[in-house]
Design a protein around this motif. Structure first.
Motif, short mmCIF file in Angstrom:
data_model
loop_
_atom_site.label_atom_id
_atom_site.label_comp_id
_atom_site.label_asym_id
_atom_site.label_seq_id
_atom_site.Cartn_x
_atom_site.Cartn_y
_atom_site.Cartn_z
N PRO A 118 24.61 47.03 36.13
CA PRO A 118 23.27 47.69 36.71
C PRO A 118 22.09 47.75 35.74
O PRO A 118 21.02 47.62 36.16
CB PRO A 118 23.84 49.12 36.89
CG PRO A 118 25.58 48.76 37.39
CD PRO A 118 25.88 47.79 36.47
N GLN A 119 22.42 48.05 34.30
CA GLN A 119 21.57 48.28 33.38
C GLN A 119 20.74 46.84 33.22
O GLN A 119 19.48 46.63 32.95
CB GLN A 119 21.75 48.75 32.05
CG GLN A 119 20.95 49.16 31.08
CD GLN A 119 19.93 50.12 31.43
OE1 GLN A 119 20.30 51.16 32.10
NE2 GLN A 119 18.75 49.69 31.45
N ALA A 120 21.36 45.90 33.17
CA ALA A 120 20.80 44.52 33.03
C ALA A 120 20.04 44.07 34.00
O ALA A 120 18.74 43.61 33.83
CB ALA A 120 22.00 43.24 32.84
N LEU A 121 20.31 44.37 35.23
CA LEU A 121 19.43 44.09 36.36
C LEU A 121 18.25 45.27 36.32
O LEU A 121 17.03 44.84 36.74
CB LEU A 121 20.28 44.66 37.73
CG LEU A 121 21.20 43.39 38.20
CD1 LEU A 121 22.09 44.17 39.35
CD2 LEU A 121 20.28 42.14 38.90
N LYS A 122 18.44 46.27 35.89
CA LYS A 122 17.31 47.23 35.94
C LYS A 122 16.30 46.64 34.83
O LYS A 122 15.02 46.73 35.07
CB LYS A 122 17.78 48.75 35.52
CG LYS A 122 16.39 49.76 35.57
CD LYS A 122 17.47 51.08 35.65
CE LYS A 122 16.42 52.30 35.93
NZ LYS A 122 17.03 53.53 35.99
N ASP A 123 16.85 46.26 33.74
CA ASP A 123 15.83 45.74 32.59
C ASP A 123 15.03 44.58 33.24
O ASP A 123 13.84 44.35 32.94
CB ASP A 123 16.48 45.45 31.56
CG ASP A 123 17.17 46.82 30.72
OD1 ASP A 123 16.57 47.71 31.18
OD2 ASP A 123 18.04 46.47 29.91
N TYR A 124 15.76 43.57 33.74
CA TYR A 124 15.31 42.37 34.51
C TYR A 124 14.12 42.64 35.48
O TYR A 124 13.11 42.11 35.50
CB TYR A 124 16.53 41.59 34.86
CG TYR A 124 16.22 40.34 35.50
CD1 TYR A 124 15.50 39.35 34.53
CD2 TYR A 124 16.05 40.02 36.83
CE1 TYR A 124 15.37 37.81 35.22
CE2 TYR A 124 15.77 38.71 37.32
CZ TYR A 124 15.19 37.61 36.42
OH TYR A 124 15.20 36.42 36.89
#
Length: 205
Positions: A118-124
């Motif tokens: 989820p955090q990787a998607l949020k950053d992306y």
């Protein structure tokens, strides 16, 4: 086979899968504006129940799509070309739609749950070149596979080391406010043509 050709082959396979399911969907990816047409008839068996997690770590299901228009596509944050290009094109498409574009939600379903937390998607998705408010979805491998099956989306892992990549379907799915499929959009239509196709679909309701 070169990776680009494999990806385009995967995109073509979605048409084959839908045709086998007795669905009439024609996606023509020619270069001219006249040939970049998408025609859809009948009620295709695309979409359905899913259980995933959004970029805020919240569990979501297919009700996420209800009450507004959605553009759903499958990709991953490590994608070097098609995914960022598609998101950029979708932003330009929504801009061309003006106020109507504000009624459309963009949803990216990751086909790489091992890396796309989820955090990787949020950053992306914080990239200003991408549509504001884009929803990123991930989950377990089984959950992602179930969602992909519902949308007749294809994907596969290529490579075994840490630098592996993912081949995946390039189709963008236009879903209506009732959560049901309306149109299959070729990734290479371009913002102007895509906006025209979406506007017609929205006018039909």
């Amino acid at each position: 086979m070169p990776r680009g050709r494999i990806l385009l082959f995967a995109a073509a396979c979605i048409g084959v899968a839908l045709a086998l399911a007795m669905v009439t969907i024609i996606v023509v990816g020619g270069r001219s504006s006249e040939s970049n047409a998408v025609v859809s008839t009948g009620q295709p068996d695309v979409g359905g129940p899913f259980q995933l997690v959004n970029q805020d770590g919240q569990a979501v299901d297919q009700s996420l799509l209800e009450g507004r228009w959605n553009l759903v596509f499958f990709g991953f944050t490590y994608c070097p070309d098609y995914c960022p290009t598609t998101l950029t094109a979708l932003k330009a498409t929504l801009d061309r739609l003006g106020p109507r574009g504000e009624d459309i939600q963009v949803v990216l379903v990751s086909v790489d749950p091992a890396r796309d937390t989820p955090q990787a998607l949020k950053d992306y998705l914080s990239n200003e070149a991408f549509p504001a408010g884009t929803v990123g979805l991930t989950g377990t491998e089984a959950q992602v596979a179930e969602a992909a099956r519902a949308y007749r989306a294809l994907y596969e892992k290529v490579g075994e080391d840490e630098y592996y990549t993912m081949n995946h379907t390039l189709t963008v799915y236009l879903m209506g406010p009732d959560g049901r499929f309306r149109q299959a959009l070729s990734h290479d239509l371009g913002p102007e043509r895509m906006a025209e196709v979406i506007q017609r679909a929205m006018s039909r309701g």
